[in-house]
Design an enzyme around this catalytic site. Structure first.
Site, PDB file in Angstrom:
ATOM      1  N   ASP A  19       0.828  -1.201   0.000  1.00 49.84           N
ATOM      2  CA  ASP A  19       0.000   0.000   0.000  1.00 49.84           C
ATOM      3  C   ASP A  19       0.872   1.265   0.000  1.00 49.84           C
ATOM      4  O   ASP A  19       1.979   1.254   0.535  1.00 49.84           O
ATOM      5  CB  ASP A  19      -0.904  -0.019   1.241  1.00 49.84           C
ATOM      6  N   ASN A  67     -10.623  -2.831  -6.352  1.00 51.75           N
ATOM      7  CA  ASN A  67      -9.824  -1.839  -7.098  1.00 51.75           C
ATOM      8  C   ASN A  67     -10.446  -1.431  -8.436  1.00 51.75           C
ATOM      9  O   ASN A  67     -10.041  -0.439  -9.035  1.00 51.75           O
ATOM     10  CB  ASN A  67      -8.385  -2.336  -7.320  1.00 51.75           C
TER      11      ASN A  67
HETATM   12  C1  FPP Z   1      -2.021   0.122  -3.290  1.00 51.30           C
HETATM   13  O1  FPP Z   1      -1.513   1.440  -3.224  1.00 51.30           O
HETATM   14  C2  FPP Z   1      -1.426  -0.543  -4.431  1.00 51.30           C
HETATM   15  C3  FPP Z   1      -2.123  -1.109  -5.445  1.00 51.30           C
HETATM   16  C4  FPP Z   1      -3.587  -1.125  -5.509  1.00 51.30           C
HETATM   17  C5  FPP Z   1      -1.425  -1.712  -6.598  1.00 51.30           C
HETATM   18  C6  FPP Z   1      -0.283  -2.590  -6.253  1.00 51.30           C
HETATM   19  C7  FPP Z   1       0.563  -2.729  -7.434  1.00 51.30           C
HETATM   20  C8  FPP Z   1       1.914  -2.664  -7.433  1.00 51.30           C
HETATM   21  C9  FPP Z   1       2.741  -2.598  -6.237  1.00 51.30           C
HETATM   22  C10 FPP Z   1       2.685  -2.616  -8.685  1.00 51.30           C
HETATM   23  C11 FPP Z   1       2.595  -3.715  -9.631  1.00 51.30           C
HETATM   24  C12 FPP Z   1       2.625  -5.085  -9.092  1.00 51.30           C
HETATM   25  C13 FPP Z   1       3.148  -6.113  -9.774  1.00 51.30           C
HETATM   26  C14 FPP Z   1       2.940  -7.492  -9.321  1.00 51.30           C
HETATM   27  C15 FPP Z   1       3.945  -5.913 -10.987  1.00 51.30           C
HETATM   28  P1  FPP Z   1      -2.512   2.640  -3.433  1.00 51.30           P
HETATM   29  O2  FPP Z   1      -2.547   2.975  -4.867  1.00 51.30           O
HETATM   30  O3  FPP Z   1      -3.835   2.308  -2.811  1.00 51.30           O
HETATM   31  O4  FPP Z   1      -1.803   3.778  -2.630  1.00 51.30           O
HETATM   32  P2  FPP Z   1      -2.514   4.948  -1.814  1.00 51.30           P
HETATM   33  O5  FPP Z   1      -3.229   4.299  -0.654  1.00 51.30           O
HETATM   34  O6  FPP Z   1      -1.366   5.788  -1.385  1.00 51.30           O
HETATM   35  O7  FPP Z   1      -3.446   5.650  -2.754  1.00 51.30           O
END
Ligand code: FPP
Length: 241
Positions: A19, A67
């Site tokens: 996250d 998501n």
């Molecule tokens: C949560 O952070 C993250 C995600 C929903 C996406 C996770 C994806 C990756 C780490 C990159 C790609 C993965 C692979 C396997 C190649 P957020 O966007 O909710 O962050 P925030 O809470 O700060 O908005």
């Protein structure tokens, strides 16, 4: 830190809620996808660190069933990122002894991405050093619901006796049926929530919530969290002598 230094308590299976990508990008005045790209680079670093740290199973939450509520641009950007990750990393994962699996409901995913996921699973099937499981369109409740539906079909068809159904039976229908339960679940970015991740499997897992945003979470941070895990006493509901 070498595996030997972790002592006998090195977690066999670590699951991570990655996250903080969005906040990391926003803090730099960049679009959210910039944070996801940086997050993908951390995935490669953390996977590469697993053998030395004694982690045999790593499960990461890449895209949840919730998501899809994000903007269309962010969703399609993430899907592109998953495809690029597979293209870029496939040979390295194969060479480094990593077996890749995907969990989650594939029905809503682009068939081209699903084919690439299937191919990567097939390509790395020979490996056994590190078992990397990537959760895409995954939700714990959705997984248990799908498992229950399949189990119900087996009962209705007379292949399973309803009275014999226990926790082990249901586990066999989960996406994770070939994996041990996670010993440790890590969530980055300071949020202390499970967010529908491995609900069934984490019944006895230890949790570690760290303030670092995922794109800043280094292999050294990972090693530190694992060292902390080694000092915990796990009782699984029992009282230790
Ligand atoms: C949560 O952070 C993250 C995600 C929903 C996406 C996770 C994806 C990756 C780490 C990159 C790609 C993965 C692979 C396997 C190649 P957020 O966007 O909710 O962050 P925030 O809470 O700060 O908005």
């Amino acid at each position: 830190m070498p595996a030997a230094d972790m002592g006998p308590q090195a977690p066999e299976h670590v699951a991570i809620i990655m996250d903080g990508n969005g906040r990391w990008a926003t803090a730099r005045g960049r679009p959210r996808l910039f944070g996801h790209q940086a997050g993908a680079r951390r995935v490669s670093e953390i996977v590469a660190a697993c053998p030395e740290l004694g982690v045999r199973y790593l499960t990461i939450f890449a895209f949840s069933t919730e998501n899809w509520k994000r903007t269309q641009a962010e969703v399609s950007g993430l899907m592109t990122l998953f495809r690029r990750y597979i293209i870029k990393e496939a040979q390295r994962l194969l060479a480094n002894g990593v077996r890749v699996r995907f969990i989650g409901d594939r029905d809503r995913l682009d068939p081209k991405l699903v084919r690439m996921m299937d191919d990567l699973e097939e390509l790395t099937r020979v490996n056994d050093l590190v078992h990397l499981t990537i959760a895409i369109n995954y939700g714990g409740r959705d997984e248990v619901t799908r498992a229950t539906r399949r189990l119900a079909r087996e009962v209705a068809a007379g292949r399973i006796d309803a009275e014999s159904v226990d926790a082990e039976t249901l586990s066999r229908f989960l996406d994770t049926h070939t994996l041990p339960d996670p010993d440790l679940v890590i969530r980055t970015s300071g949020e202390a929530r499970i967010s529908n991740f491995l609900l069934w499997q984490s019944a006895y897992s230890e949790y570690e919530f760290v303030d670092t945003l995922w794109p800043d979470f280094t292999a050294e941070d990972f090693a530190r969290v694992l060292a902390g895990f080694g000092k915990r006493e796990r009782r699984f509901g029992a009282v230790l002598a």
